[in-house]
Write an enzyme that holds these catalytic residues in place. Sequence first.
Site, PDB file in Angstrom:
ATOM      1  N   GLY A  45       7.225  66.522  21.763  1.00 60.65           N
ATOM      2  CA  GLY A  45       6.135  65.801  22.426  1.00 60.65           C
ATOM      3  C   GLY A  45       5.231  65.002  21.511  1.00 60.65           C
ATOM      4  O   GLY A  45       4.672  63.986  21.919  1.00 60.65           O
ATOM      5  N   ASP A 105       1.065  66.708  22.052  1.00 56.51           N
ATOM      6  CA  ASP A 105       0.976  65.749  23.155  1.00 56.51           C
ATOM      7  C   ASP A 105       0.014  66.224  24.232  1.00 56.51           C
ATOM      8  O   ASP A 105      -0.807  65.478  24.727  1.00 56.51           O
ATOM      9  CB  ASP A 105       2.372  65.489  23.749  1.00 56.51           C
ATOM     10  N   ASP A 108      -1.802  72.727  27.604  1.00 55.80           N
ATOM     11  CA  ASP A 108      -1.761  73.148  28.994  1.00 55.80           C
ATOM     12  C   ASP A 108      -2.278  74.595  29.061  1.00 55.80           C
ATOM     13  O   ASP A 108      -3.479  74.819  29.069  1.00 55.80           O
ATOM     14  CB  ASP A 108      -0.295  73.002  29.439  1.00 55.80           C
ATOM     15  N   LYS A 136      -5.263  69.812  29.696  1.00 51.59           N
ATOM     16  CA  LYS A 136      -5.471  70.202  31.101  1.00 51.59           C
ATOM     17  C   LYS A 136      -6.317  71.478  31.082  1.00 51.59           C
ATOM     18  O   LYS A 136      -5.771  72.587  31.127  1.00 51.59           O
ATOM     19  CB  LYS A 136      -4.131  70.538  31.765  1.00 51.59           C
ATOM     20  N   PHE A 157       1.575  67.106  36.639  1.00 50.07           N
ATOM     21  CA  PHE A 157       2.635  66.996  35.638  1.00 50.07           C
ATOM     22  C   PHE A 157       2.756  65.537  35.221  1.00 50.07           C
ATOM     23  O   PHE A 157       2.958  64.660  36.057  1.00 50.07           O
ATOM     24  CB  PHE A 157       3.963  67.536  36.169  1.00 50.07           C
ATOM     25  N   VAL A 158       2.628  65.293  33.940  1.00 43.96           N
ATOM     26  CA  VAL A 158       2.641  63.910  33.455  1.00 43.96           C
ATOM     27  C   VAL A 158       3.819  63.647  32.513  1.00 43.96           C
ATOM     28  O   VAL A 158       4.342  64.572  31.884  1.00 43.96           O
ATOM     29  CB  VAL A 158       1.315  63.549  32.748  1.00 43.96           C
ATOM     30  N   ARG A 170      10.461  60.036  28.154  1.00 45.53           N
ATOM     31  CA  ARG A 170       9.672  60.082  26.923  1.00 45.53           C
ATOM     32  C   ARG A 170       9.410  58.682  26.376  1.00 45.53           C
ATOM     33  O   ARG A 170       8.492  58.480  25.589  1.00 45.53           O
ATOM     34  CB  ARG A 170      10.409  60.906  25.854  1.00 45.53           C
TER      35      ARG A 170
HETATM   36  P1  IMP Z   1       1.236  75.072  26.740  1.00 43.47           P
HETATM   37  O1  IMP Z   1       1.868  76.019  25.775  1.00 43.47           O
HETATM   38  O2  IMP Z   1       1.259  75.619  28.138  1.00 43.47           O
HETATM   39  O3  IMP Z   1      -0.171  74.635  26.335  1.00 43.47           O
HETATM   40  O4  IMP Z   1       2.141  73.822  26.854  1.00 43.47           O
HETATM   41  C1  IMP Z   1       2.292  73.006  25.843  1.00 43.47           C
HETATM   42  C2  IMP Z   1       3.566  72.196  25.952  1.00 43.47           C
HETATM   43  O5  IMP Z   1       4.141  72.155  27.269  1.00 43.47           O
HETATM   44  C3  IMP Z   1       3.175  70.781  25.645  1.00 43.47           C
HETATM   45  O6  IMP Z   1       3.150  70.545  24.268  1.00 43.47           O
HETATM   46  C4  IMP Z   1       4.232  69.991  26.376  1.00 43.47           C
HETATM   47  O7  IMP Z   1       5.350  69.825  25.551  1.00 43.47           O
HETATM   48  C5  IMP Z   1       4.554  70.839  27.595  1.00 43.47           C
HETATM   49  N1  IMP Z   1       3.801  70.363  28.784  1.00 43.47           N
HETATM   50  C6  IMP Z   1       2.692  70.886  29.338  1.00 43.47           C
HETATM   51  N2  IMP Z   1       2.256  70.145  30.381  1.00 43.47           N
HETATM   52  C7  IMP Z   1       3.123  69.113  30.492  1.00 43.47           C
HETATM   53  C8  IMP Z   1       3.201  67.969  31.378  1.00 43.47           C
HETATM   54  O8  IMP Z   1       2.382  67.729  32.274  1.00 43.47           O
HETATM   55  N3  IMP Z   1       4.248  67.116  31.154  1.00 43.47           N
HETATM   56  C9  IMP Z   1       5.170  67.317  30.163  1.00 43.47           C
HETATM   57  N4  IMP Z   1       5.126  68.345  29.313  1.00 43.47           N
HETATM   58  C10 IMP Z   1       4.112  69.239  29.475  1.00 43.47           C
HETATM   59 MG    MG Z   2       4.478  69.709  23.085  1.00 43.95          MG
END
Ligand code: IMP
Ligand code: MG
Length: 181
Positions: A45, A105, A108, A136, A157-158, A170
């Site tokens: 990402g 990137d 979440d 987010k 979701f983006v 991507r």
């Molecule tokens: P986290 O561990 O839940 O904070 O997620 C982090 C990773 O999940 C990010 O670095 C992204 O690669 C992926 N991710 C989270 N939300 C999205 C989204 O809306 N679109 C695409 N990838 C996402």
């Molecule tokens: Mg990522």
Amino acid sequence: MKTPKHHLELLISEKKLQTRLEELARQIAGDYAGRELVLVGVLYGASSVMSDLGRYLWKAGLQYVSKDYISISSYAGGTKSTGKPKITKKLNHSVKGKHVLLVDDIVDTGLTLQLATKLMHSAGAESVEAMSVLSKPSRREVEVELKYIGFEIPDKFVVGYDLGYDEMYRTIPEIKVLVFD
Ligand code: IMP
Ligand code: MG
């Protein structure tokens, strides 16, 4: 593509995205002035932001910047995190005694950033901060320190700017919301 029917809606234009990154780079360059900085991108990402941010840092006057990458994966494709991030690629160079800026990137749940931060500390980094293009906040499951944020966005979701959906989209230069029909 064997995926459910969906379409894309513009959320952040390329111009708005680049303007914000340039602004953040000026702030980061100020904060690290006179120091050596290691940008550690979380793949895949972070690949676009690692390129753009790195160049904006140079333009903002930060000279001693190196780049390294780790890979952490929590998605088995699709739009839902598995909740268990795994390290799938380690650093290529030592960060012992160095100032690290983690670059991602999107933050979440925060689980990926939490793991990446731990990893940098256990590798002996002198300091660890984090920047993310998107955040987010409403989805956070763990508290994380995210010093530099491009944009806070709602729980959608983006894709685009190296954010993918099943490895697709991507290559889009802007941020779009993926909407299932
Ligand atoms: P986290 O561990 O839940 O904070 O997620 C982090 C990773 O999940 C990010 O670095 C992204 O690669 C992926 N991710 C989270 N939300 C999205 C989204 O809306 N679109 C695409 N990838 C996402
Ligand atoms: Mg990522």
